[in-house]
Design an enzyme around this catalytic site. Structure first.
Site, PDB file in Angstrom:
ATOM      1  N   LYS A 191       1.032  -1.145   0.005  1.00 53.17           N
ATOM      2  CA  LYS A 191       0.106   0.126  -0.073  1.00 53.17           C
ATOM      3  C   LYS A 191       0.848   1.429   0.111  1.00 53.17           C
ATOM      4  CE  LYS A 191      -1.421   1.645   4.166  1.00 53.17           C
ATOM      5  NZ  LYS A 191      -1.065   3.050   4.219  1.00 53.17           N
ATOM      6  N   ARG A 233      -3.952  10.454   5.374  1.00 53.70           N
ATOM      7  CA  ARG A 233      -3.051  11.532   5.213  1.00 53.70           C
ATOM      8  C   ARG A 233      -1.895  11.534   4.140  1.00 53.70           C
ATOM      9  NH1 ARG A 233      -3.958  12.967  10.053  1.00 53.70           N
ATOM     10  NH2 ARG A 233      -2.159  14.259  10.300  1.00 53.70           N
ATOM     11  N   CYS A 247      -3.727  12.935  14.434  1.00 53.97           N
ATOM     12  CA  CYS A 247      -4.298  11.789  14.109  1.00 53.97           C
ATOM     13  C   CYS A 247      -4.253  11.054  15.281  1.00 53.97           C
ATOM     14  CB  CYS A 247      -3.963  11.312  12.782  1.00 53.97           C
ATOM     15  SG  CYS A 247      -2.420  10.324  13.055  1.00 53.97           S
ATOM     16  N   ARG A 305       1.756  14.633  13.481  1.00 57.19           N
ATOM     17  CA  ARG A 305       1.877  14.389  12.026  1.00 57.19           C
ATOM     18  C   ARG A 305       1.901  15.563  11.092  1.00 57.19           C
ATOM     19  NH1 ARG A 305      -0.075   8.521  10.181  1.00 57.19           N
ATOM     20  NH2 ARG A 305       1.466   8.409   8.866  1.00 57.19           N
ATOM     21  N   PRO A 306       2.881  16.506  11.445  1.00 58.57           N
ATOM     22  CA  PRO A 306       2.811  17.755  10.707  1.00 58.57           C
ATOM     23  C   PRO A 306       3.302  17.476   9.156  1.00 58.57           C
ATOM     24  CG  PRO A 306       4.604  17.663  12.135  1.00 58.57           C
ATOM     25  CD  PRO A 306       3.753  16.650  12.404  1.00 58.57           C
ATOM     26  N   ASP A 312       5.606   0.561  12.015  1.00 57.79           N
ATOM     27  CA  ASP A 312       4.229   0.025  11.561  1.00 57.79           C
ATOM     28  C   ASP A 312       4.164  -1.674  11.894  1.00 57.79           C
ATOM     29  OD1 ASP A 312       3.410   2.312  10.347  1.00 57.79           O
ATOM     30  OD2 ASP A 312       3.819   1.720   8.365  1.00 57.79           O
ATOM     31  N   ILE A 341       9.242   7.016  16.725  1.00 56.01           N
ATOM     32  CA  ILE A 341       8.753   7.534  15.229  1.00 56.01           C
ATOM     33  C   ILE A 341       7.588   8.481  15.617  1.00 56.01           C
ATOM     34  CG2 ILE A 341       8.236   7.423  12.866  1.00 56.01           C
ATOM     35  CD1 ILE A 341      11.076   6.371  13.483  1.00 56.01           C
ATOM     36  N   ARG A 361      -8.302  -0.217   5.844  1.00 52.86           N
ATOM     37  CA  ARG A 361      -7.576   0.755   5.079  1.00 52.86           C
ATOM     38  C   ARG A 361      -6.222   0.054   4.504  1.00 52.86           C
ATOM     39  NH1 ARG A 361      -5.340   4.962   8.443  1.00 52.86           N
ATOM     40  NH2 ARG A 361      -4.160   5.069   6.656  1.00 52.86           N
TER      41      ARG A 361
HETATM   42  C1  UD1 Z   1       4.978   6.828   6.587  1.00 50.86           C
HETATM   43  C2  UD1 Z   1       4.145   5.728   6.351  1.00 50.86           C
HETATM   44  C3  UD1 Z   1       3.494   4.981   7.738  1.00 50.86           C
HETATM   45  C4  UD1 Z   1       4.564   4.811   8.557  1.00 50.86           C
HETATM   46  C5  UD1 Z   1       5.547   6.231   8.712  1.00 50.86           C
HETATM   47  C6  UD1 Z   1       6.815   6.057   9.546  1.00 50.86           C
HETATM   48  C7  UD1 Z   1       3.095   6.085   3.904  1.00 50.86           C
HETATM   49  C8  UD1 Z   1       1.991   6.101   3.185  1.00 50.86           C
HETATM   50  N1  UD1 Z   1       3.107   6.051   5.253  1.00 50.86           N
HETATM   51  O1  UD1 Z   1       3.998   7.836   6.997  1.00 50.86           O
HETATM   52  O2  UD1 Z   1       3.138   3.691   7.433  1.00 50.86           O
HETATM   53  O3  UD1 Z   1       4.248   4.650   9.735  1.00 50.86           O
HETATM   54  O4  UD1 Z   1       6.086   6.440   7.430  1.00 50.86           O
HETATM   55  O5  UD1 Z   1       7.595   4.747   8.873  1.00 50.86           O
HETATM   56  O6  UD1 Z   1       4.157   5.600   3.403  1.00 50.86           O
HETATM   57  N2  UD1 Z   1       7.300  14.422  10.473  1.00 50.86           N
HETATM   58  C9  UD1 Z   1       7.529  15.801  10.787  1.00 50.86           C
HETATM   59  N3  UD1 Z   1       7.022  16.758   9.364  1.00 50.86           N
HETATM   60  C10 UD1 Z   1       6.940  16.344   8.486  1.00 50.86           C
HETATM   61  C11 UD1 Z   1       6.753  15.042   8.106  1.00 50.86           C
HETATM   62  C12 UD1 Z   1       6.906  14.181   9.084  1.00 50.86           C
HETATM   63  O7  UD1 Z   1       7.641  16.418  11.873  1.00 50.86           O
HETATM   64  O8  UD1 Z   1       6.815  17.399   7.506  1.00 50.86           O
HETATM   65  C13 UD1 Z   1       7.626  13.648  11.569  1.00 50.86           C
HETATM   66  C14 UD1 Z   1       6.228  12.843  11.811  1.00 50.86           C
HETATM   67  O9  UD1 Z   1       5.582  13.497  12.724  1.00 50.86           O
HETATM   68  C15 UD1 Z   1       6.885  11.673  12.410  1.00 50.86           C
HETATM   69  C16 UD1 Z   1       8.016  11.248  11.618  1.00 50.86           C
HETATM   70  O10 UD1 Z   1       8.328  12.651  10.999  1.00 50.86           O
HETATM   71  O11 UD1 Z   1       7.336  11.739  13.770  1.00 50.86           O
HETATM   72  C17 UD1 Z   1       8.015  10.279  10.825  1.00 50.86           C
HETATM   73  O12 UD1 Z   1       6.945  10.863   9.715  1.00 50.86           O
HETATM   74  P1  UD1 Z   1       6.952  10.134   8.327  1.00 50.86           P
HETATM   75  O13 UD1 Z   1       8.164   9.372   8.007  1.00 50.86           O
HETATM   76  O14 UD1 Z   1       6.493  11.683   7.312  1.00 50.86           O
HETATM   77  O15 UD1 Z   1       5.592   9.509   8.067  1.00 50.86           O
HETATM   78  P2  UD1 Z   1       4.720   9.403   6.984  1.00 50.86           P
HETATM   79  O16 UD1 Z   1       5.515   9.591   5.701  1.00 50.86           O
HETATM   80  O17 UD1 Z   1       3.540  10.204   7.225  1.00 50.86           O
END
Ligand code: UD1
Length: 462
Positions: free
Chosen positions: A50, A124, A148, A153-154, A336, A358, A428
Site C-alpha cells: 500500500k 494523510r 491523528c 503528523r505535521p 508499522d 517515530i 485501509r
Molecule cells: C509513512 C508511512 C507510515 C509509517 C511512517 C513511518 C506511508 C503512506 N506511510 O508515513 O505507514 O508509519 O512512514 O515509517 O508511506 N514529520 C514531521 N514533519 C513532516 C513530516 C514528518 O515532523 O513534515 C515527523 C512525523 O510526525 C513523524 C516522523 O516525522 O514523527 C516520521 O513521519 P513520516 O516518515 O513522514 O511518516 P509518513 O510519511 O506520514
C-alpha cells in the site's frame, strides 16, 4: 436497490456513488469475530505494498500519458486515492478478474489541482499529491492534515522543501496553497527523516529546472520503488534507497508500466501470527530482503524463519523469549510493526521494553491488549510488557491500522471468541485479511451490524 428498470432511470455516476456510499456505511459497521487456538498451516500470498502504491499513483500526476501500475492492493486507502485523483479530473481505470490488481491512470486533463479536507483527514498520504501538482500544474491546494490517532503528523518538512525548490507557499482556511511557474533544483536537507516527505519532494524535483540534492532522506524500499517508477517515466534520479538522493530535473515525463513491490508490513504481520499460533506458514510473493530487522528480532525471540527467493516459511513449536525493541527508520525496526510485536511480547517469557521513536502516541493497542489479559505498563514512549500472560477473548476496538492488526493476532491465540470492532481501520491497509487467515485455518468471520430486512414469516411458523 430497486428493479433494473428503476435503476436505469438513475444516471450511472449517481448509481456508483450510491453503491460506494452504501458500501462505506456497511463497512464502517463491520466487526471480526475470531475464535483463538488454531495453529495456522498453509500458504499466504502477500499483496502489493500500500505504501508503495500510494506514491506511485500520485506520480501519475507528473505526466499527460497513462501510467499502468500492477500489483496494486485492493484496500480502502487505494480506493480513497483513486477518488482523489478522479476528483482532480484524472481517469482511473481498474482491471477486472485476474487483472483486478492493475490500474491505469491518465492525468491528461487535470481540472482541479486540489486535495480537500474530507479526503486528507481520512488518509494523510493524500498530501503526496502536493509536490507532483505544483511540478506539473504550477499550483496546488492541499488541506493541512491536522493531528491523528498516532500523533501530530505535521507536513512542515514537505512545505519547507517545496520552498527550497522555489515554490511560494500560502496558508489559509486550513489549506496549503503552493505555486511556482517552474520549480528549480536546490539543496534540501531534511531536519528529520520523513518517508512521504522524501517521496513528495523527489516527485516535485523530477520536473524542476536543474539539479536537486536531498540529504537525510528516508531509505525505505517504498522510496526506492517510487524512484524506479519515476526513472521508467523518464526522470533522472540516483541514490534512492540511500540517505542522499540526486535528481536532475527534466522538462517532461512520459507514461510507464510498473509493478509495485510486495507489502513488507503485511508479510511481517503474518509472520508474527505464525510465530504465535504455531503451525507452519509459507508466505509467497514477498521480498525477504525488506524484512531484515523483523527477522533478526524474531530470531532473538527464538523463532526461526526460512527465507527463499520470494518466500518466507515460519514454523514455531516452542516458547518465545522476551526481547527489547526500539522502532527506527528503515533499515531499523518499522514503527508499522510495533503493535504486532507487542502482541508477540505478551506471549514471550520475560520482560520486553518496547520504545516507540517515530510517533509520540502509538500505544493505543496496549490498553486493548490489557483488556485481553496482557500485563503492559505504558510510560511516555516506552511500554514495558511482562510475559507470558495467557490472553482471553474480549470485546475490543481498533484505533488505527496497525493497532488493529495487533488485536487480530492477539485474538488468534486468545481463549474464546473475541469481537473486534471498527475493522474499517484494518481494511485501509490489509487486503481481505480474514480470507487470507481463514485460508490457513484461522477461525475468523466478518460480520456487519446492519440487520437483514424483515421477511415474511415462513409458512407454518407460529
Ligand atoms: C509513512 C508511512 C507510515 C509509517 C511512517 C513511518 C506511508 C503512506 N506511510 O508515513 O505507514 O508509519 O512512514 O515509517 O508511506 N514529520 C514531521 N514533519 C513532516 C513530516 C514528518 O515532523 O513534515 C515527523 C512525523 O510526525 C513523524 C516522523 O516525522 O514523527 C516520521 O513521519 P513520516 O516518515 O513522514 O511518516 P509518513 O510519511 O506520514
Amino acid at each position: 436497490m430497486g428493479t433494473i428498470r428503476e435503476l436505469k432511470k438513475i444516471p450511472l455516476s449517481v448509481r456508483i456513488r450510491q453503491q460506494e456510499n452504501s458500501g462505506e456505511e456497511e463497512n464502517l459497521m463491520d466487526k471480526f469475530v475470531i475464535r483463538g487456538g488454531n495453529p495456522l498451516v498453509g500458504n499466504i500470498r502477500i499483496s502489493g505494498a500500500k505504501n508503495a502504491a500510494l506514491p506511485a499513483m500520485a506520480a501519475a500526476i507528473l505526466t499527460e500519458e497513462p501510467v499502468i501500475l500492477e500489483n496494486i492492493p485492493d484496500v480502502r486507502d487505494i480506493q480513497t486515492e483513486r477518488k482523489l485523483l478522479v476528483s482532480m479530473g484524472a481517469e482511473v481505470e481498474l482491471g477486472y478478474g485476474r487483472a483486478s490488481h492493475r490500474t491505469t491512470i491518465s492525468c491528461r486533463n487535470l481540472s482541479s489541482p486540489e486535495a480537500a479536507y474530507e479526503v486528507v483527514k481520512t488518509m494523510r498520504a493524500s498530501t503526496l499529491v502536493l509536490g507532483p501538482l505544483v511540478a506539473r500544474m504550477g499550483r496546488a491546494r492541499v488541506s493541512l492534515p491536522g493531528g491523528c490517532a498516532i500523533g501530530a503528523r505535521p507536513i512542515d518538512l514537505h512545505i519547507k522543501g517545496l520552498e527550497k525548490l522555489g515554490a511560494t507557499i500560502t496558508q489559509e482556511h486550513g489549506y496549503i496553497e503552493a505555486a511556482a511557474e517552474r520549480l528549480r533544483g536546490g539543496l534540501i536537507s531534511f531536519d528529520k527523516i520523513t518517508v512521504t516527505g522524501t517521496e513528495d519532494l523527489m516527485m516535485a524535483a523530477t520536473l524542476a529546472e536543474g539539479e536537486t540534492v536531498m540529504e537525510n532522506c528516508a531509505r525505505e524500499p517504498e522510496v526506492a520503488d517510487l524512484a524506479a517508477l519515476l526513472n521508467k517515466m523518464g526522470a533522472n534520479i540516483e541514490g534512492a534507497g540511500t540517505s542522499i538522493i540526486r535528481i536532475m530535473g527534466v522538462s517532461k515525463l512520459h507514461g510507464a508500466r510498473h509493478r509495485i513491490i510486495p507489502d513488507r508490513i503485511e508479510a511481517g504481520t503474518f509472520l508474527i501470527a505464525g510465530a504465535l499460533t504455531g503451525g507452519d506458514i509459507t508466505l509467497t510473493s514477498c521480498d525477504p530482503a525488506h524484512l531484515g530487522a523483523l527477522l533478526h528480532k524474531l530470531e532473538e525471540c527464538g523463532v526461526t524463519v526460512q527465507p527463499g527467493t520470494d518466500t518466507l516459511r515460519i514454523t514455531n513449536g516452542h516458547r518465545l523469549h522476551a526481547a527489547d525493541l526500539t522502532t527506527e527508520e528503515y533499515p531499523g525496526f518499522p514503527t508499522d510493526m510495533q503493535a504486532q510485536y507487542m502482541t508477540l511480547a505478551t506471549q514471550a517469557e520475560g520482560t520486553s521494553v518496547v520504545t516507540e521513536n517515530i510517533f509520540e502516541n502509538r500505544f493505543m493497542h496496549a490498553q486493548e491488549l490489557v483488556r485481553m489479559g496482557a500485563n503492559i505498563k505504558v510510560d511516555g514512549r516506552r511500554a514495558v510488557v511482562h510475559g507470558f500472560t495467557p490472553l482471553s477473548a474480549a470485546a475490543v476496538q481498533c484505533s488505527d491500522l496497525r493497532a488493529s492488526a495487533s488485536l487480530v493476532i492477539a485474538a488468534l491465540v486468545a481463549d474464546g471468541e473475541t469481537i473486534i470492532d471498527r475493522v474499517y481501520h484494518i481494511d485501509r491497509g490489509y487486503e481481505r485479511i480474514e480470507e487470507k487467515l481463514r485460508g490457513v485455518g484461522a477461525q475468523i468471520k466478518r460480520i456487519g451490524e446492519i440487520l437483514p430486512k424483515r421477511t415474511a414469516a415462513p409458512v407454518g411458523a407460529a
